[in-house]
Design an enzyme around this catalytic site. Structure first.
Site, short mmCIF file in Angstrom:
data_model
loop_
_atom_site.label_atom_id
_atom_site.label_comp_id
_atom_site.label_asym_id
_atom_site.label_seq_id
_atom_site.Cartn_x
_atom_site.Cartn_y
_atom_site.Cartn_z
N VAL A 19 -32.05 -34.57 -21.77
CA VAL A 19 -31.56 -35.01 -23.09
C VAL A 19 -32.57 -35.94 -23.74
O VAL A 19 -32.83 -35.84 -24.94
CB VAL A 19 -30.18 -35.69 -22.94
CG1 VAL A 19 -29.75 -36.35 -24.23
CG2 VAL A 19 -29.15 -34.66 -22.49
N LYS A 53 -23.43 -44.76 -23.13
CA LYS A 53 -24.69 -44.05 -23.37
C LYS A 53 -25.91 -44.97 -23.41
O LYS A 53 -25.86 -46.04 -24.01
CB LYS A 53 -24.51 -43.33 -24.72
CG LYS A 53 -25.68 -42.52 -25.18
CD LYS A 53 -25.75 -41.17 -24.53
CE LYS A 53 -27.11 -40.55 -24.72
NZ LYS A 53 -27.68 -40.03 -23.47
N GLY A 95 -24.07 -40.52 -7.78
CA GLY A 95 -24.86 -39.32 -7.48
C GLY A 95 -23.96 -38.25 -6.89
O GLY A 95 -23.68 -38.25 -5.70
N ASN A 127 -25.71 -49.36 -21.07
CA ASN A 127 -26.95 -48.96 -20.41
C ASN A 127 -28.08 -49.21 -21.40
O ASN A 127 -28.08 -48.65 -22.50
CB ASN A 127 -26.86 -47.49 -19.99
CG ASN A 127 -28.13 -46.99 -19.32
OD1 ASN A 127 -29.13 -46.75 -19.99
ND2 ASN A 127 -28.09 -46.83 -18.02
N ASN A 133 -30.29 -42.78 -10.20
CA ASN A 133 -30.47 -41.97 -11.40
C ASN A 133 -30.80 -40.55 -10.93
O ASN A 133 -30.77 -40.26 -9.74
CB ASN A 133 -31.59 -42.57 -12.27
CG ASN A 133 -31.45 -42.19 -13.74
OD1 ASN A 133 -31.08 -41.05 -14.06
ND2 ASN A 133 -31.74 -43.12 -14.63
N ASN A 138 -31.82 -49.65 -17.56
CA ASN A 138 -32.24 -48.32 -17.08
C ASN A 138 -33.75 -48.28 -16.96
O ASN A 138 -34.46 -48.04 -17.93
CB ASN A 138 -31.72 -47.27 -18.07
CG ASN A 138 -32.09 -45.86 -17.67
OD1 ASN A 138 -32.65 -45.63 -16.59
ND2 ASN A 138 -31.79 -44.91 -18.53
N LEU A 170 -32.60 -39.47 -23.87
CA LEU A 170 -32.12 -40.73 -24.46
C LEU A 170 -31.74 -40.62 -25.94
O LEU A 170 -31.89 -41.57 -26.69
CB LEU A 170 -33.17 -41.85 -24.29
CG LEU A 170 -33.47 -42.28 -22.86
CD1 LEU A 170 -34.55 -43.38 -22.86
CD2 LEU A 170 -32.22 -42.81 -22.16
N CYS A 175 -35.19 -43.59 -16.35
CA CYS A 175 -34.97 -42.30 -17.03
C CYS A 175 -36.19 -41.41 -16.84
O CYS A 175 -37.30 -41.79 -17.23
CB CYS A 175 -34.72 -42.49 -18.52
SG CYS A 175 -34.51 -40.89 -19.33
#
Lengths: 257, 299
Positions: free
Chosen positions: B69, B43, B241, B97, B190, B125, B71, B128
């Site tokens: 969500v 996560k 993906g 991540n 992403n 990341n 993060l 996001c």
């Protein structure tokens, strides 16, 4: 309890009306223990555009015959596809998911509305095994939207509230004459405004209350974090930390109209 | 037969799980042997605990889903002090991540993870789409992307993977920029920024209005971007993906990915990763392939 992925076979389908149907599902082996209030994630077969499973609460469990029954309300593409399935078809499920009801209390009231009636049948049976015979108050807009009625009769005192008066007392469940009696534990599942009203009453009177929530979810196992409820301790996953919560954990949610 | 390599990481097989779709792995232990995975990307973790966005956070869309969500996570300190100790003995590559809103936050988190023996890599990341300062600002501008990567590079000494957003005009420019700034690998894509409206209620499905699209619907876009990037950079590419089966994973490998991540499919079938690994083995046997690397980048 270890979660499983299993192909069940539909052994009985009962259609009540355009909105509600039940599927009785045969486990290929021995059914694991299933607590009242737990749910399954059902794969929607044959519709490639519908990729996610559908969370459905467990309505009834027959450990002698290794079957479980789901009461399903047709609300969208996924449940519509499920409503077209036939006896003999296979259905893939991830289960048993979430935390169930505590089975605590002595003078117990169950309050169900619409599809929220579903988990209350298994709950009634589990309470009976503990020697508890609850008052079971079921509500809906009209008689045909309370799909399960007589099945509850062996397990408690069953009463009804409909907004049009077509079954039982006319009005909401919270206006029913049995609602405000003396209880020490209330279990409720149904539309959010109903559950909030029931939970507010319980909190006001100091009655223990457990609510079973039904948020939209993807995974059902606490990975995607999509189904959160704004609890008093922050966001909690309805799938993993619920779907049953003690109302005392949810005062923010209950008081937020 | 399936072993592959990302910088210094040896993967038993090219199948990893995508961040945000697999929790800390524990949620899937009832269904699969986690040790069979090539890697687990846990996560997205930030400098402080985050509550994430309000409900509703998801909507199903044709052959996919939108999420917002935002993060939600326990924060890097709780990760290091609690979560890490629960998962560190898994026999797979556990990769964290690392998400953030500022260069300082990325660096703080990365340096704390650097100290954890059993975490051989981070995935930075910078992509996001679901929080106002979710890093996508870094990931959509080559100069900003290079800046955050070079700063993290100073404090992070193990394998540094950078996760790229598809929400750009040229993903190749961003990939080259982070390669030059010191990234050891890039992962893409992403989620694609998307939106869906409930016409009966006359409002968006998501509390944040827009969200990230994932699932089979995005796969052709992802394969195209992986192919473009794999031909433009020297560092290994990780493709993700919309992968739901071995054939999907093979598309990414042939397009040039040295490894893949499985995301949304974990929600549909919690055991899907095992089926993909089995399917890759079966494919190699059927095609007389002794080393999966033989087919990586053949397109």
């Amino acid at each position: 309890m270890r979660k499983q992925i299993t192909d069940f076979t539909i052994v009985e389908k009962q259609v009540f009306n355009e909105t509600y149907f039940t599927l009785k599902l045969q486990h290929p082996g021995i059914l694991p223990e299933i607590k009242a209030g737990q749910f399954v994630e059902v794969e929607v077969p044959g519709n490639k555009q519908v990729v996610l499973r559908r969370p459905i609460s467990i309505h009834d469990v027959d450990t002698d015959n290794n079957t479980i029954t789901l009461l399903i309300q047709v609300v969208g593409k996924g449940t519509k596809t499920l409503s077209n399935m036939k006896e003999g078809d296979t259905i893939n499920m991830v289960y048993p998911l979430g935390h169930g009801f505590s089975l605590e209390g002595e003078k117990v009231l169950l309050v169900g509305g619409g599809a929220g009636i579903a988990p209350l049948l298994h709950l009634s049976k589990c309470l009976n095994l503990k020697g508890i015979h609850p008052v079971i108050l079921l509500g809906g807009r009209t008689k045909s939207l309370i799909p399960i009625q007589k099945e509850f009769e062996p397990y408690g005192q069953v009463c009804f509230a409909t907004e049009d008066g077509s079954l039982g007392e006319k009005g909401l469940v919270t206006q029913h004459s049995m609602f405000s009696r003396d209880y020490d534990h209330i279990y409720t599942c149904g539309p959010t405004p109903m559950m909030k009203a029931v939970a507010r009453h319980a909190l006001d009177k100091g009655i223990e209350c457990e609510v079973s929530l039904e948020n939209m979810m993807a995974c059902g196992i606490g990975a995607c974090l999509c189904c959160v409820v704004d609890s008093d301790q922050g966001h909690k996953c309805v799938c993993k930390e619920g779907p049953v919560f003690n109302a005392k954990q949810l005062t923010n949610w209950i008081n937020n109209k | 037969m399936l072993q592959t390599k990302i910088h210094n990481l040896i993967l038993k097989n090219p199948v990893m799980t995508a961040s945000g779709t697999f929790g800390y792995g524990e949620e899937f232990a009832d269904f699969i042997d986690l040790n069979r995975l090539g890697g687990i990307i846990v996560k997205g973790t930030t400098g402080e605990r985050r509550q994430g966005n309000p409900y509703p956070r998801m909507a199903e869309t044709p052959s996919g889903m939108l999420n917002a969500v935002g993060l939600q996570n326990v924060g890097v300190e709780t990760f290091c002090n609690e979560v890490y100790h629960r998962i560190k003995d898994l026999d797979t590559n556990i990769i964290v991540n690392v998400s953030g809103s500022s260069i300082e936050e990325y660096c703080k988190t990365a340096s704390m993870i650097d100290a954890l023996d059993r975490i051989p890599a981070i995935e930075l990341n910078i992509s996001c789409p679901n929080v106002k300062k979710g890093g996508m600002g870094f990931g959509t501008n080559p100069d900003m992307a290079a800046q955050v990567v070079s700063e993290v590079r100073k404090v992070y000494h193990k394998t540094l993977i950078v996760k790229l957003t598809p929400n750009v005009t040229s993903v190749v420019d961003i990939a080259k920029a982070v390669e030059n700034a010191g990234a050891d690998s890039v992962s893409l894509i992403n989620t694609l920024l998307g939106m869906a409206i409930d016409v009966e209620k006359q409002r968006p499905y998501l509390s944040t209005i827009t969200g990230g699209l994932s699932g089979p619907a995005v796969k052709p876009v992802a394969v195209r971007m992986v192919w473009q990037v794999a031909h433009a950079v020297k560092i290994p590419v990780i493709g993700l993906g919309g992968i739901t089966c071995a054939a999907d994973a093979l598309e990414f490998l042939m397009a040039g990915a040295k490894a893949v991540q499985v995301g949304t499919a974990n929600f549909i079938d919690p055991a899907v990763t095992m089926k993909i690994i089995d399917g890759l083995e079966e494919y190699c046997r059927r095609h007389g392939i002794s080393d999966i690397n033989e087919i990586i980048g053949i397109i």
